[in-house]
Enzyme design. Structure first.
Site, PDB file in Angstrom:
ATOM      1  N   HIS A 115       4.949   5.855   2.809  1.00  0.00           N
ATOM      2  CA  HIS A 115       5.207   5.402   1.505  1.00  0.00           C
ATOM      3  C   HIS A 115       6.555   5.563   1.258  1.00  0.00           C
ATOM      4  O   HIS A 115       7.262   6.430   1.658  1.00  0.00           O
ATOM      5  CB  HIS A 115       4.368   6.491   0.780  1.00  0.00           C
ATOM      6  CG  HIS A 115       4.128   5.990  -0.731  1.00  0.00           C
ATOM      7  ND1 HIS A 115       4.124   4.746  -1.330  1.00  0.00           N
ATOM      8  CD2 HIS A 115       4.236   6.829  -1.742  1.00  0.00           C
ATOM      9  CE1 HIS A 115       3.772   4.738  -2.678  1.00  0.00           C
ATOM     10  NE2 HIS A 115       4.066   5.869  -2.911  1.00  0.00           N
ATOM     11  N   GLN A 126       2.281  -0.390  -8.477  1.00  0.00           N
ATOM     12  CA  GLN A 126       2.135  -1.541  -7.619  1.00  0.00           C
ATOM     13  C   GLN A 126       0.684  -2.132  -7.062  1.00  0.00           C
ATOM     14  O   GLN A 126       0.476  -3.278  -6.766  1.00  0.00           O
ATOM     15  CB  GLN A 126       2.528  -1.074  -6.319  1.00  0.00           C
ATOM     16  CG  GLN A 126       1.387   0.079  -5.596  1.00  0.00           C
ATOM     17  CD  GLN A 126       1.996   0.706  -4.400  1.00  0.00           C
ATOM     18  OE1 GLN A 126       2.877   1.482  -4.573  1.00  0.00           O
ATOM     19  NE2 GLN A 126       1.523   0.413  -3.394  1.00  0.00           N
ATOM     20  N   CYS A 145       5.020  -0.598  -2.005  1.00  0.00           N
ATOM     21  CA  CYS A 145       5.596   0.592  -2.196  1.00  0.00           C
ATOM     22  C   CYS A 145       7.212   0.212  -1.803  1.00  0.00           C
ATOM     23  O   CYS A 145       8.003   0.583  -2.529  1.00  0.00           O
ATOM     24  CB  CYS A 145       4.991   1.633  -1.636  1.00  0.00           C
ATOM     25  SG  CYS A 145       5.304   1.540   0.159  1.00  0.00           S
TER      26      CYS A 145
END
Length: 309
Positions: free
Chosen positions: A261, A112, A118
């Site tokens: 995340h 990324q 994410c």
């Protein structure tokens, strides 16, 4: 005289840069030593070391964990999962243990970069696996090597987020209603590009999605749902996670909270009591970009796990 002054300023600037570099290197080395010592003291079974993420600035590390958590309304759809897969392990990469398809249903590792996307990578990865399992799509998306879909479309067009962070829920709704084009139509740039750059091309969609778990994740529920394919999920990132190299990860007690995340669960392994997870930090972090995390870590892993149907 001016030349002498300029030379002195240049030398002082070089010296300052050297000092900052030395202090930064010393700080990284000390933190890594502390992580290694804590792993040993707490009896964990994973290896820490320098990674492509561990030496990033704090600002760029923060961008690696850009998931925004949803607010539950009580009206969420939950998956009723009954699994007939009874094997002690499952791996949709078909490398550790077979899976119900007996074929690779996970696309290659991505990175990324310095963008809080994410959430886009986890959901795009789940869509890619969904398409591979269903064996449908035009143009062909029938192997892991040619099923690369556009994360940039989610970042730029979905309204679910940006490089400053985003929601898996909004991304999943967009994937269901609008779908994603292939990577070549809107290549990933790790920045907030205008949606007008999107080309006109066929899209790939899911039929729908539902929650496997929300705020009280169950390892067994996730294992059951994995029989239907890889699952996008959330986790909390702590400071020791940046140094993960290999093994079954367990958070060390004094590690610090760094952010939320989104990742993709691709399998499990009962022999090592862990899940197998695809990250989006490139192949120079972890086990070629993957990590294994213990079933015992459900206090910060497995929240808001989704099943694409």
């Amino acid at each position: 005289m001016k030349k002498v002054v300029l030379q002195k300023l240049l030398m002082s600037g070089v010296a300052a840069i050297f000092v900052l570099f030395f202090l930064s290197t010393f700080s990284f080395a000390k933190e890594l030593d502390d992580v290694k010592a804590s792993i040993k003291a707490e009896g964990h079974k994973w290896v820490a070391g320098d990674t492509s993420v561990s030496r990033l600035s704090e600002e760029h590390k923060k961008l690696r964990a850009g998931l925004l958590m949803p607010k539950l309304t009580g009206k969420e759809k939950h998956a009723a999962v009954v699994s007939s897969w009874t094997q002690p392990c499952l791996d949709w990469r078909n490398s550790l243990c077979s899976n119900p398809d007996g074929a690779i249903r996970v696309t290659p590792m991505r990175d990324q970069g310095n963008c809080g996307s994410c959430w886009a990578f986890a959901t795009t990865g789940a869509l890619e696996s969904y398409i591979l399992r269903k064996g449908s799509g035009a143009p062909p998306c029938d192997s892991s090597s040619n099923c690369n879909l556009s994360e940039q479309m989610l970042v730029s067009c979905s309204g679910a987020g940006s490089c400053n962070g985003g929601y898996m829920t909004g991304a999943s709704d967009y994937i269901r209603s609008t779908g994603l084009v292939k990577e070549g139509c809107f290549p990933y740039a790790a920045t907030n590009l205008a949606c007008s750059l999107l080309c006109n091309a066929p899209v790939f969609k899911i039929g729908g999605w539902s929650y496997v778990t929300t705020t009280k994740p169950s390892a067994q529920a996730i294992k059951n749902a994995l029989a239907y394919g890889p699952l996008p999920t959330s986790m909390t990132v702590f400071s020791d996670f940046y140094y993960y190299k290999e093994g079954v990860y367990k958070r060390i007690k004094k590690s610090k909270y760094k952010g939320n995340h989104a990742v993709l669960i691709v399998g499990y392994d009962d022999a090592n009591q862990c899940f197998i997870v695809k990250n989006s930090w490139g192949t120079d972090w972890g086990e070629s970009g993957y990590f294994r995390i213990a079933y015992s870590e459900m206090s910060y892993f497995g929240w808001y796990t989704m099943l694409y149907q």
